[in-house]
Write an enzyme that holds these catalytic residues in place. Structure first.
Site, PDB file in Angstrom:
ATOM      1  N   LYS A  69       0.862  -1.185   0.000  1.00 32.87           N
ATOM      2  CA  LYS A  69       0.000   0.000   0.000  1.00 32.87           C
ATOM      3  C   LYS A  69       0.893   1.229   0.000  1.00 32.87           C
ATOM      4  O   LYS A  69       2.067   1.146   0.372  1.00 32.87           O
ATOM      5  CB  LYS A  69      -0.881   0.003   1.259  1.00 32.87           C
ATOM      6  CG  LYS A  69      -2.109   0.871   1.154  1.00 32.87           C
ATOM      7  CD  LYS A  69      -3.271   0.193   0.431  1.00 32.87           C
ATOM      8  CE  LYS A  69      -4.416   1.148   0.224  1.00 32.87           C
ATOM      9  NZ  LYS A  69      -5.618   0.466  -0.276  1.00 32.87           N
ATOM     10  N   GLY A  99      -5.610   2.821  -7.153  1.00 25.66           N
ATOM     11  CA  GLY A  99      -6.227   3.942  -6.445  1.00 25.66           C
ATOM     12  C   GLY A  99      -6.703   3.566  -5.052  1.00 25.66           C
ATOM     13  O   GLY A  99      -6.710   2.398  -4.662  1.00 25.66           O
ATOM     14  N   ASP A 100      -7.069   4.564  -4.291  1.00 28.95           N
ATOM     15  CA  ASP A 100      -7.729   4.415  -2.984  1.00 28.95           C
ATOM     16  C   ASP A 100      -8.328   5.803  -2.713  1.00 28.95           C
ATOM     17  O   ASP A 100      -8.574   6.558  -3.680  1.00 28.95           O
ATOM     18  CB  ASP A 100      -6.711   4.003  -1.900  1.00 28.95           C
ATOM     19  CG  ASP A 100      -7.375   3.599  -0.579  1.00 28.95           C
ATOM     20  OD1 ASP A 100      -7.812   2.441  -0.460  1.00 28.95           O
ATOM     21  OD2 ASP A 100      -7.468   4.433   0.331  1.00 28.95           O
TER      22      ASP A 100
HETATM   23  P1  NDP Z   1     -12.901   8.074  -2.558  1.00 25.96           P
HETATM   24  O1  NDP Z   1     -11.841   9.075  -2.326  1.00 25.96           O
HETATM   25  O2  NDP Z   1     -13.414   7.878  -3.944  1.00 25.96           O
HETATM   26  O3  NDP Z   1     -14.151   8.367  -1.621  1.00 25.96           O
HETATM   27  C1  NDP Z   1     -14.026   8.435  -0.235  1.00 25.96           C
HETATM   28  C2  NDP Z   1     -15.361   8.864   0.353  1.00 25.96           C
HETATM   29  O4  NDP Z   1     -15.289   8.735   1.771  1.00 25.96           O
HETATM   30  C3  NDP Z   1     -15.702  10.315   0.069  1.00 25.96           C
HETATM   31  O5  NDP Z   1     -17.087  10.462  -0.003  1.00 25.96           O
HETATM   32  C4  NDP Z   1     -15.128  11.026   1.299  1.00 25.96           C
HETATM   33  O6  NDP Z   1     -15.772  12.249   1.596  1.00 25.96           O
HETATM   34  C5  NDP Z   1     -15.434  10.019   2.388  1.00 25.96           C
HETATM   35  N1  NDP Z   1     -14.430  10.162   3.464  1.00 25.96           N
HETATM   36  C6  NDP Z   1     -13.083   9.988   3.375  1.00 25.96           C
HETATM   37  N2  NDP Z   1     -12.487  10.243   4.551  1.00 25.96           N
HETATM   38  C7  NDP Z   1     -13.483  10.581   5.386  1.00 25.96           C
HETATM   39  C8  NDP Z   1     -13.509  10.935   6.749  1.00 25.96           C
HETATM   40  N3  NDP Z   1     -12.389  11.010   7.487  1.00 25.96           N
HETATM   41  N4  NDP Z   1     -14.742  11.180   7.280  1.00 25.96           N
HETATM   42  C9  NDP Z   1     -15.869  11.096   6.545  1.00 25.96           C
HETATM   43  N5  NDP Z   1     -15.891  10.756   5.246  1.00 25.96           N
HETATM   44  C10 NDP Z   1     -14.723  10.507   4.677  1.00 25.96           C
HETATM   45  O7  NDP Z   1     -12.314   6.694  -1.959  1.00 25.96           O
HETATM   46  P2  NDP Z   1     -12.769   5.206  -2.260  1.00 25.96           P
HETATM   47  O8  NDP Z   1     -14.234   5.162  -2.502  1.00 25.96           O
HETATM   48  O9  NDP Z   1     -11.858   4.654  -3.275  1.00 25.96           O
HETATM   49  O10 NDP Z   1     -12.416   4.490  -0.885  1.00 25.96           O
HETATM   50  C11 NDP Z   1     -13.355   4.414   0.213  1.00 25.96           C
HETATM   51  C12 NDP Z   1     -12.932   3.299   1.148  1.00 25.96           C
HETATM   52  O11 NDP Z   1     -12.916   2.048   0.438  1.00 25.96           O
HETATM   53  C13 NDP Z   1     -11.533   3.434   1.767  1.00 25.96           C
HETATM   54  O12 NDP Z   1     -11.547   2.858   3.074  1.00 25.96           O
HETATM   55  C14 NDP Z   1     -10.677   2.551   0.869  1.00 25.96           C
HETATM   56  O13 NDP Z   1      -9.515   2.091   1.511  1.00 25.96           O
HETATM   57  C15 NDP Z   1     -11.654   1.403   0.604  1.00 25.96           C
HETATM   58  N6  NDP Z   1     -11.348   0.615  -0.580  1.00 25.96           N
HETATM   59  C16 NDP Z   1     -11.241   1.201  -1.814  1.00 25.96           C
HETATM   60  C17 NDP Z   1     -10.996   0.418  -2.923  1.00 25.96           C
HETATM   61  C18 NDP Z   1     -11.006   0.980  -4.310  1.00 25.96           C
HETATM   62  O14 NDP Z   1     -10.987   0.173  -5.254  1.00 25.96           O
HETATM   63  N7  NDP Z   1     -11.061   2.281  -4.505  1.00 25.96           N
HETATM   64  C19 NDP Z   1     -10.739  -1.027  -2.798  1.00 25.96           C
HETATM   65  C20 NDP Z   1     -10.977  -1.560  -1.463  1.00 25.96           C
HETATM   66  C21 NDP Z   1     -11.243  -0.738  -0.409  1.00 25.96           C
HETATM   67  P3  NDP Z   1     -15.001  13.621   1.255  1.00 25.96           P
HETATM   68  O15 NDP Z   1     -15.011  13.704  -0.242  1.00 25.96           O
HETATM   69  O16 NDP Z   1     -15.802  14.670   1.920  1.00 25.96           O
HETATM   70  O17 NDP Z   1     -13.620  13.482   1.833  1.00 25.96           O
END
Ligand code: NDP
Length: 446
Positions: A126, A165-166
């Site tokens: 990661k 991505g993440d």
């Molecule tokens: P994005 O950046 O696309 O979206 C993240 C979302 O979560 C946004 O709506 C953001 O809101 C919100 N968010 C982030 N941090 C906070 C916080 N501290 N408090 C409240 N809301 C928060 O990320 P992803 O959708 O890619 O990832 C989301 C989760 O899924 C993470 O835990 C990631 O590790 C996990 N994941 C992702 C994968 C992927 O393929 N992308 C694969 C497996 C797991 P705001 O815009 O306001 O910050």
């Protein structure tokens, strides 16, 4: 916790001070391994678990770049290669101001077991940075990504380490990162990054895969008790890549998502989230949930107080970030009749929330199983890149659904075999662990 495992955990605490989320991730896995070390002493004899808790390598680097006002900005970059027993390190990059070494180590550690569960040849890693893309122009994001890759390129490669991505890293960032990698190395090495655009080596379904896979997994959990998503009321947190595509697949499978959120608040939309509007607001305009509420009109309630978990639902899908559901929020969900929690995010439940759901006998699908669809489809992207092929949407989605079904069944079979029938946490941790442990044993002390 078993005494030998407790010793290992104590050593992890001592050797990795101030990395709370990493400690939490290790504790959760070690908590499941008691029956495994009792049955297979060879794993402790060869220090497999101690070795697994120590990353194979960690890189921390300076990322200097110039903002639109001509000022020099300095961020910190990280890449942790945690375990390569099954294949090249594989795992995303997170750009968020909260990122520090502990975040990257917790995510990399989780990734070892998740990637193993997919059954595909990928190790765990990661990376990321404390850079905050929010409010930055496209040009600033590009300059940051180029500066980040100017150091990262020497540590990655299609047979070495393959980022994706993440949080904060979507297709735009992967594009800028890949462009810089290609320029510096003078190679179009598509298999070095996944999540690419379709016209330059990306896989169909990769964008959707984590959210779709989560919905497929939830469907399988419900089917185990002769139910399904059809007719279910669902709440999702977040409104990013994972959340949006989880909402899309839940709707396709007949459920209704009535709430979602971002870090500025949440909306309740009783008619069901309008996905086209949500995509426009979040993916095109890069706006806030309050903009969604404004455009959707009086039917929708937006709140910047409290949390989305106060909204009554049958199924909760946390898809935002770590430790976003605490014990009080778990209690609110339980009191409102929630029957299943399936994690799209990595480690979104605090340990107290996990305990609360267990006590209330709410079904619980941990992220390393339920959100493995993203990395699984990244591995399918690597397969397509290696064979210079592209698959159809239907074929790729079918592979994703099969993989999620296999992970689900493997979790249940393993949980049964090790004395915890129906426990997806035990099943995921043990099944993920054993495959990596056997590969490490076979490869000697390295
Ligand atoms: P994005 O950046 O696309 O979206 C993240 C979302 O979560 C946004 O709506 C953001 O809101 C919100 N968010 C982030 N941090 C906070 C916080 N501290 N408090 C409240 N809301 C928060 O990320 P992803 O959708 O890619 O990832 C989301 C989760 O899924 C993470 O835990 C990631 O590790 C996990 N994941 C992702 C994968 C992927 O393929 N992308 C694969 C497996 C797991 P705001 O815009 O306001 O910050």
């Amino acid at each position: 916790m078993d005494e030998k495992l407790q010793d290992i955990y104590d050593e992890v605490l001592e050797r990795n001070p101030d990395e709370d989320v990493f400690h939490q991730a290790v504790s959760e896995v070690l908590g499941s391994l008691g029956p495994v070390v009792a049955k297979h002493p060879q794993y402790t004899d060869a220090a497999i678990i101690r070795r697994m808790c120590e990353p194979e390598r960690q890189v921390i680097f300076r990322v200097p770049w110039i903002d639109d006002d001509g000022r020099v900005q300095v961020n910190r970059g990280f890449r942790v290669g945690f375990n390569s027993a099954l294949g090249p390190y594989k795992g995303g990059l997170r750009f968020h101001p909260s990122v520090y070494l502990g975040t990257v180590k917790f995510l990399g550690f989780e990734q070892i077991f998740k990637n193993s569960l997919t059954g595909l040849p990928i190790g765990g890693g990661k990376g990321g940075s404390d850079f905050d893309p929010k409010g930055r122009s496209d040009a600033e994001v590009m300059r940051f990504c180029q500066a980040f890759m100017t150091e990262l390129y020497r540590h990655i490669g299609e047979h070495t380490d393959v980022p994706a991505g993440d949080i904060g890293v979507g297709q735009r960032e992967i594009g800028y990162l890949f462009g810089q990698y290609k320029k510096i190395t003078n190679r179009f090495e598509a298999g070095t990054l996944t999540g690419k655009g379709l016209s330059w080596g990306g896989s169909r379904v990769r964008t959707e895969a984590t959210g779709y896979g989560l919905a497929f997994f939830a469907q399988r959990v419900l089917e185990a008790s002769n139910e399904g998503l059809d007719g279910k009321r669902v709440v999702v947190s977040g409104s990013g890549n994972v959340a949006i595509h989880a909402i899309e697949k839940v709707h396709q499978l007949g459920g209704t998502v009535v709430g979602c959120s971002d870090s500025g608040g949440y909306v309740v939309d009783e008619a069901g989230i309008d996905l086209e509007l949500l995509k426009q607001v979040k993916l095109v305009d890069r706006g806030r949930m309050s903009d969604y509420a404004d455009q959707r009109g009086s039917k929708v309630h937006h709140s910047d107080q409290g949390s989305v978990w106060e909204v009554a639902c049958d199924i909760a899908l946390p898809c935002a970030t770590q430790n976003e559901v605490d014990a009080d929020e778990a209690k609110a969900l339980i009191d409102n009749g929630c029957q299943l929690v399936a994690e799209g995010a990595n480690m979104p439940l605090t340990p107290a929330a996990v305990d609360a759901f267990a006590e209330a006998k709410v079904a619980y699908a941990p992220g390393k199983a339920a959100n493995a669809g993203g990395v699984a489809t990244s591995a399918l992207e690597m397969q397509q890149n290696a064979s210079r092929d592209t698959w159809t949407f239907e074929h790729t989605e079918q592979r994703l659904e099969e993989i999620m079904g296999n992970i689900h069944d493997r979790c249940l079979e393993t949980a049964e075999e090790y004395g915890s029938p129906g426990d997806y946490v035990a099943g995921a941790n043990i099944a993920g662990f054993i495959q990596v442990a056997d590969a490490m044993l076979a490869q000697g002390v390295i």
